[in-house]
Design a protein around this motif. Structure first.
Motif, mmCIF file in Angstrom:
data_model
loop_
_atom_site.group_PDB
_atom_site.id
_atom_site.type_symbol
_atom_site.label_atom_id
_atom_site.label_comp_id
_atom_site.label_asym_id
_atom_site.label_seq_id
_atom_site.Cartn_x
_atom_site.Cartn_y
_atom_site.Cartn_z
ATOM 1 N N GLN A 223 0.830 -1.211 0.000
ATOM 2 C CA GLN A 223 0.000 0.000 0.000
ATOM 3 C C GLN A 223 0.863 1.259 0.000
ATOM 4 O OE1 GLN A 223 -2.775 -2.225 -0.392
ATOM 5 N NE2 GLN A 223 -2.390 -2.638 1.761
ATOM 6 N N GLY A 224 2.162 1.103 -0.275
ATOM 7 C CA GLY A 224 3.055 2.257 -0.300
ATOM 8 C C GLY A 224 3.698 2.538 1.044
ATOM 9 N N VAL A 225 4.689 3.435 1.020
ATOM 10 C CA VAL A 225 5.463 3.754 2.228
ATOM 11 C C VAL A 225 4.594 4.321 3.334
ATOM 12 C CG1 VAL A 225 7.443 5.005 3.134
ATOM 13 C CG2 VAL A 225 7.401 4.366 0.739
ATOM 14 N N ASN A 226 3.635 5.180 2.970
ATOM 15 C CA ASN A 226 2.878 5.871 4.014
ATOM 16 C C ASN A 226 1.981 4.940 4.813
ATOM 17 O OD1 ASN A 226 4.132 8.286 3.511
ATOM 18 N ND2 ASN A 226 2.635 8.887 1.936
ATOM 19 N N ALA A 227 1.697 3.753 4.264
ATOM 20 C CA ALA A 227 0.881 2.780 4.999
ATOM 21 C C ALA A 227 1.699 2.039 6.069
ATOM 22 C CB ALA A 227 0.245 1.784 4.035
ATOM 23 N N VAL A 228 3.023 2.110 5.993
ATOM 24 C CA VAL A 228 3.852 1.415 6.999
ATOM 25 C C VAL A 228 4.601 2.389 7.919
ATOM 26 C CG1 VAL A 228 4.167 -0.764 5.771
ATOM 27 C CG2 VAL A 228 5.761 1.115 5.343
ATOM 28 N N ARG A 229 4.920 3.569 7.409
ATOM 29 C CA ARG A 229 5.707 4.532 8.193
ATOM 30 C C ARG A 229 5.010 4.852 9.513
ATOM 31 N NH1 ARG A 229 9.660 7.607 5.884
ATOM 32 N NH2 ARG A 229 8.697 7.809 3.841
ATOM 33 N N GLY A 230 5.728 4.709 10.608
ATOM 34 C CA GLY A 230 5.192 5.030 11.927
ATOM 35 C C GLY A 230 4.239 3.981 12.495
ATOM 36 N N GLN A 231 4.004 2.891 11.744
ATOM 37 C CA GLN A 231 3.044 1.882 12.195
ATOM 38 C C GLN A 231 3.695 0.801 13.062
ATOM 39 O OE1 GLN A 231 -0.370 2.218 11.350
ATOM 40 N NE2 GLN A 231 0.490 4.188 10.683
ATOM 41 N N GLU A 232 2.856 0.143 13.874
ATOM 42 C CA GLU A 232 3.263 -1.037 14.636
ATOM 43 C C GLU A 232 3.091 -2.258 13.706
ATOM 44 O OE1 GLU A 232 4.459 -1.967 17.841
ATOM 45 O OE2 GLU A 232 4.390 -3.889 16.804
ATOM 46 N N LEU A 233 4.190 -2.965 13.414
ATOM 47 C CA LEU A 233 4.160 -3.987 12.358
ATOM 48 C C LEU A 233 4.278 -5.427 12.867
ATOM 49 C CD1 LEU A 233 6.213 -2.220 9.515
ATOM 50 C CD2 LEU A 233 3.749 -2.169 9.952
ATOM 51 N N SER A 234 4.116 -5.634 14.180
ATOM 52 C CA SER A 234 4.280 -6.994 14.696
ATOM 53 C C SER A 234 3.001 -7.827 14.625
ATOM 54 C CB SER A 234 4.792 -6.948 16.143
ATOM 55 O OG SER A 234 3.831 -6.326 16.976
ATOM 56 N N GLY A 235 1.907 -7.236 14.061
ATOM 57 C CA GLY A 235 0.637 -7.950 13.967
ATOM 58 C C GLY A 235 0.397 -8.521 12.579
ATOM 59 N N ALA A 236 -0.636 -7.996 11.886
ATOM 60 C CA ALA A 236 -1.011 -8.521 10.562
ATOM 61 C C ALA A 236 0.141 -8.393 9.561
ATOM 62 C CB ALA A 236 -2.245 -7.780 10.050
ATOM 63 N N TYR A 237 0.913 -7.300 9.659
ATOM 64 C CA TYR A 237 2.034 -7.116 8.728
ATOM 65 C C TYR A 237 3.039 -8.260 8.877
ATOM 66 C CZ TYR A 237 5.913 -4.980 6.194
ATOM 67 O OH TYR A 237 6.930 -4.739 5.296
ATOM 68 N N TYR A 238 3.381 -8.570 10.130
ATOM 69 C CA TYR A 238 4.304 -9.672 10.421
ATOM 70 C C TYR A 238 3.761 -10.999 9.877
ATOM 71 C CZ TYR A 238 6.293 -13.446 13.260
ATOM 72 O OH TYR A 238 6.839 -14.631 13.677
ATOM 73 N N THR A 239 2.480 -11.255 10.120
ATOM 74 C CA THR A 239 1.869 -12.512 9.664
ATOM 75 C C THR A 239 1.977 -12.667 8.145
ATOM 76 O OG1 THR A 239 0.356 -12.391 11.532
ATOM 77 C CG2 THR A 239 -0.259 -13.885 9.758
#
Ligand code: DCM
Ligand code: DCM
Ligand code: DCM
Ligand code: ZN
Ligand code: ZN
Length: 255
Positions: A223-239
């Protein structure tokens, strides 16, 4: 990758090579244990932080000047500068191992670099220019501020297997080796060797870099850089990342 990824790639490789290859590299690396590749897998990361080894830092990656998530792609002539890149390095050190004119010592250095660089070229963000391969994209992981590159190198692999140790790497390698030999990856391993040619290691490495870089568009930042920047990524992103991490570590070890 961090130490866990690199050590795991090395253990997978050492459990798959022909007996004659094992003897060749055990002799070259002067290590007769099962850890003859694992024991040198992170050397290139220590070396690049020394003043004598600073020249080698650009050899760990290639800064593909593509445009994720709209378009991904690696172009060797465009993306590998004079100072070098991971594709050129794999080409050079592969040729050195195969060249009868090259000294035992130079082959020893080449082997240590190759074990490491074949790991790194499979990390999607080592094949991406955007924000310094993601190092400039701040994210959180389990509440800890870090960056996107670092979670792909280290935090996500360590969350998957617990933490880093030789034993943890050996265990993860055993799981992935079983998947390669008899499990989920068995049917696709033949395709993993497509485009591989020891007489044209640059083309082989470009194939691997392009394949890893494609994950930047599909999985690293769909979804582009702005969808990950500053986000907590240990949940759905990690999965969503885990299957790609497993696949890329397995492919690197197999290759
Ligand atoms: N690293 C290191 N020495 C430092 C700083 C970092 O060995 N002074 C390690 C941390 C990561 C690894 O380098 O595990 C990342 O490098 P690469 O992904 O190129 O292997
Ligand atoms: N090395 C190399 N090319 C250089 C400098 C060093 O391949 N220009 C290798 C030789 C050593 C390793 O890196 O095995 C570490 O070098 P040193 O012990 O000189 O720090
Ligand atoms: N890195 C990368 N692309 C870049 C610069 C660095 O993939 N353009 C990688 C190398 C290390 C990590 O990012 O794995 C951290 O690099 P450094 O220690 O140089 O900040
Ligand atoms: Zn890295
Ligand atoms: Zn590296």
């Amino acid at each position: 990758w961090g130490a866990l990824g690199h050590t795991t790639v090395a253990y997978i490789a050492s459990s798959l090579v022909a007996p004659s290859t094992q003897i060749y590299f055990q002799t070259l690396l002067n290590n007769n244990t099962d850890a003859y590749l694992a024991g040198v897998a992170t050397w290139a990361d220590s070396f690049r932080y020394t003043s004598a080894g600073r020249w080698s830092a650009p050899l760990h990656f290639i800064d593909a000047e593509d445009n994720p998530p709209v378009s991904c792609g690696v172009v060797y002539s465009r993306d590998c500068p004079i100072k070098g890149c991971v594709i050129g390095a794999i080409g050079n050190y592969t040729r050195r191992i195969l060249d009868n004119e090259v000294s035992h010592y130079e082959k020893y250095i080449a082997a240590k670099f190759l074990v490491h660089f074949i790991g790194d070229i499979h990390q999607p963000l080592h094949d991406e220019n955007l924000d310094i391969g993601g190092n400039g994209i701040s994210v959180n992981f389990t509440g800890i501020p870090t960056n996107l590159h670092a979670i792909w190198d280290t935090n996500m692999p360590e969350k998957l297997v617990g933490s880093y140790s030789y034993a943890a790497a050996a265990k993860w390698a055993a799981t992935l080796t079983a998947a390669i030999k008899t499990g989920a990856y068995k049917a696709e391993t033949k395709a993993w060797l497509q485009g591989m040619d020891l007489n044209d290691p640059i083309s082989s490495a470009l194939t691997w870099a392009s394949e890893a870089n494609a994950f930047v568009c599909t999985t690293v930042m769909p979804q582009g850089v702005n969808a990950v920047r500053g986000q907590e990524l240990s949940g759905a992103y990690y999965t969503a990342a885990v299957p790609v991490i497993q696949l890329q570590v397995a492919r690197a070890g197999y290759r």
